[in-house]
Write an enzyme that holds these catalytic residues in place. Structure first.
Site, PDB file in Angstrom:
ATOM      1  N   THR A  91       0.884  -1.243   0.000  1.00  0.00           N
ATOM      2  CA  THR A  91       0.100   0.065  -0.153  1.00  0.00           C
ATOM      3  C   THR A  91       0.864   1.082   0.037  1.00  0.00           C
ATOM      4  O   THR A  91       1.566   1.603   1.040  1.00  0.00           O
ATOM      5  CB  THR A  91      -0.849  -0.063   1.134  1.00  0.00           C
ATOM      6  OG1 THR A  91      -1.617  -1.320   1.067  1.00  0.00           O
ATOM      7  CG2 THR A  91      -1.726   1.084   1.323  1.00  0.00           C
TER       8      THR A  91
ATOM      9  N   VAL B 135      -3.262  -5.492  -1.713  1.00  0.00           N
ATOM     10  CA  VAL B 135      -4.480  -6.462  -1.303  1.00  0.00           C
ATOM     11  C   VAL B 135      -4.987  -5.757  -0.072  1.00  0.00           C
ATOM     12  O   VAL B 135      -4.555  -4.941   0.663  1.00  0.00           O
ATOM     13  CB  VAL B 135      -3.506  -7.646  -0.909  1.00  0.00           C
ATOM     14  CG1 VAL B 135      -2.886  -8.270  -2.164  1.00  0.00           C
ATOM     15  CG2 VAL B 135      -2.651  -7.539   0.203  1.00  0.00           C
TER      16      VAL B 135
ATOM     17  N   VAL C  80      -7.103   3.009  -5.528  1.00  0.00           N
ATOM     18  CA  VAL C  80      -8.494   2.286  -5.030  1.00  0.00           C
ATOM     19  C   VAL C  80      -7.939   1.907  -3.573  1.00  0.00           C
ATOM     20  O   VAL C  80      -8.799   2.037  -2.864  1.00  0.00           O
ATOM     21  CB  VAL C  80      -8.783   1.197  -5.955  1.00  0.00           C
ATOM     22  CG1 VAL C  80      -9.796   0.376  -5.022  1.00  0.00           C
ATOM     23  CG2 VAL C  80      -9.122   1.547  -7.134  1.00  0.00           C
ATOM     24  N   LYS C  81      -6.741   1.305  -3.477  1.00  0.00           N
ATOM     25  CA  LYS C  81      -6.490   0.758  -2.191  1.00  0.00           C
ATOM     26  C   LYS C  81      -6.497   2.017  -1.020  1.00  0.00           C
ATOM     27  O   LYS C  81      -6.622   1.960   0.114  1.00  0.00           O
ATOM     28  CB  LYS C  81      -5.116   0.138  -1.885  1.00  0.00           C
ATOM     29  CG  LYS C  81      -4.726  -0.660  -0.922  1.00  0.00           C
ATOM     30  CD  LYS C  81      -5.567  -1.597  -0.275  1.00  0.00           C
ATOM     31  CE  LYS C  81      -5.402  -1.905   1.204  1.00  0.00           C
ATOM     32  NZ  LYS C  81      -4.054  -2.562   1.381  1.00  0.00           N
ATOM     33  N   ILE C  82      -5.723   2.907  -1.420  1.00  0.00           N
ATOM     34  CA  ILE C  82      -5.698   4.202  -0.548  1.00  0.00           C
ATOM     35  C   ILE C  82      -7.029   4.774  -0.242  1.00  0.00           C
ATOM     36  O   ILE C  82      -7.221   5.111   1.134  1.00  0.00           O
ATOM     37  CB  ILE C  82      -4.986   5.290  -1.020  1.00  0.00           C
ATOM     38  CG1 ILE C  82      -3.418   5.330  -1.179  1.00  0.00           C
ATOM     39  CG2 ILE C  82      -5.154   6.606  -0.237  1.00  0.00           C
ATOM     40  CD1 ILE C  82      -2.496   5.987  -2.016  1.00  0.00           C
TER      41      ILE C  82
END
Length: 301
Positions: free
Chosen positions: A100, A125, A174-176
């Site tokens: 991340t 992930v 998107v992960k953030i």
């Protein structure tokens, strides 16, 4: 060994990296690991992993490389350093970056790798170390379709649910955003739960109601049962939560989009670190609020 087995290197053998390495090893792949920490290398060697002494050694003969690292600085060093991935990966290697980090760092390391004919998948992930070990992660994948097709057999071992978000860098965005929501959710849930208990409701009864009511969330039902037992062993460490909120704020600043809520959430995570909750799960925020409640003599049942 199965004829379809891949030669895989995993760079970053912390909780998540070693969990994924174990999953791939169990599936029959030839896995070698590397971690910058000599102590971690020794620990993972004792756990049965083949550990290399350097990234160069780890990459020798490997066709697929996974990186799972704590922050952008670690990613830049592992990929772009003189003993890094870009310097030593053979042309044609497929690299899957699972950390991340900010999208610009992802784009920078990918551009350097592609110049050396190394294919790159941007794939942060979502999930815990246990879910990494059991192949139950949610994978967020950015990259070229041909590279994703090549990576798919490995990705399917790590998680059956994976989403393609577009080009390299989009998955990190998107992960953030996901973690921005998750960290805020756990913070508000901790504050609200501590308030309910301070006002006289038994914790177990409060959880029983909230876990089926409109305010519940994935993280509430996943983490709070452990918190009620006083178990704050890390599935996701407090300092990583604070780091991810900083990434969200920096992304907002780069786009000139104010993120005042994220800024407040980050400050409270920083406060939890200052109060001694480093290394504990993010749900230890509840313990911080409980400490505050005990410090106020007016909150007595």
């Amino acid at each position: 060994m199965d004829r379809m087995a891949e030669l895989i290197a995993v760079i970053g053998m912390g909780q998540m990296g070693s969990g994924m390495a174990g999953r791939l090893k169990e599936a029959g792949h030839d896995v070698v690991g590397y971690d910058i920490s000599a102590e971690q290398r020794s620990r993972q060697a004792a756990a049965g992993f083949h550990m290399a002494a350097s990234i160069k050694e780890a990459l020798a003969g490997r066709s697929i490389v996974l990186t799972s690292l704590p922050d952008p600085k670690a990613v830049r060093e592992a990929w772009l350093g003189s003993d890094g991935i870009v310097a030593h990966a053979a042309p044609g290697t497929l690299c899957i970056e699972l950390s991340t980090i900010d999208p610009q760092t992802m784009r920078d390391v990918a551009a350097a790798a592609v110049e050396r004919d190394v294919a790159v998948i941007d794939c942060p992930v979502s999930g815990s170390p246990a879910e990494a070990r059991n192949g139950k992660l949610v994978l967020i994948a950015g990259g070229e379709p041909k590279d994703l097709a090549r990576a798919e057999p490995v990705l399917k071992l790590l998680g059956s649910d994976w989403k393609h978000t577009g080009g390299v860098g989009t998955a990190k965005v998107v992960k953030i955003v996901n973690n921005m929501m998750s960290m805020g959710n756990v913070l508000v849930a901790s504050e609200a739960f501590a308030l309910g208990v301070a006002a006289g409701v038994e914790p177990e009864k409060l959880y029983d109601v909230l876990s089926v009511s409109g305010g519940r969330s994935h993280h509430f039902t996943k983490r709070f049962p452990n918190a009620l037992k006083g178990d704050f062993n890390p599935g996701f460490k407090m300092e990583l939560g604070e780091k991810d909120m900083a990434l969200a704020i920096d992304l907002g600043r780069s786009l000139r989009l104010p993120t005042p809520t994220a800024s407040t959430v980050r400050e409270l995570y920083a406060m939890a670190l200052a109060e001694g909750f480093r290394g504990q799960d993010i749900v230890a925020l509840l313990a911080m609020y409980q400490r505050w409640a005990r410090a106020d003599g007016s909150n007595q049942k």
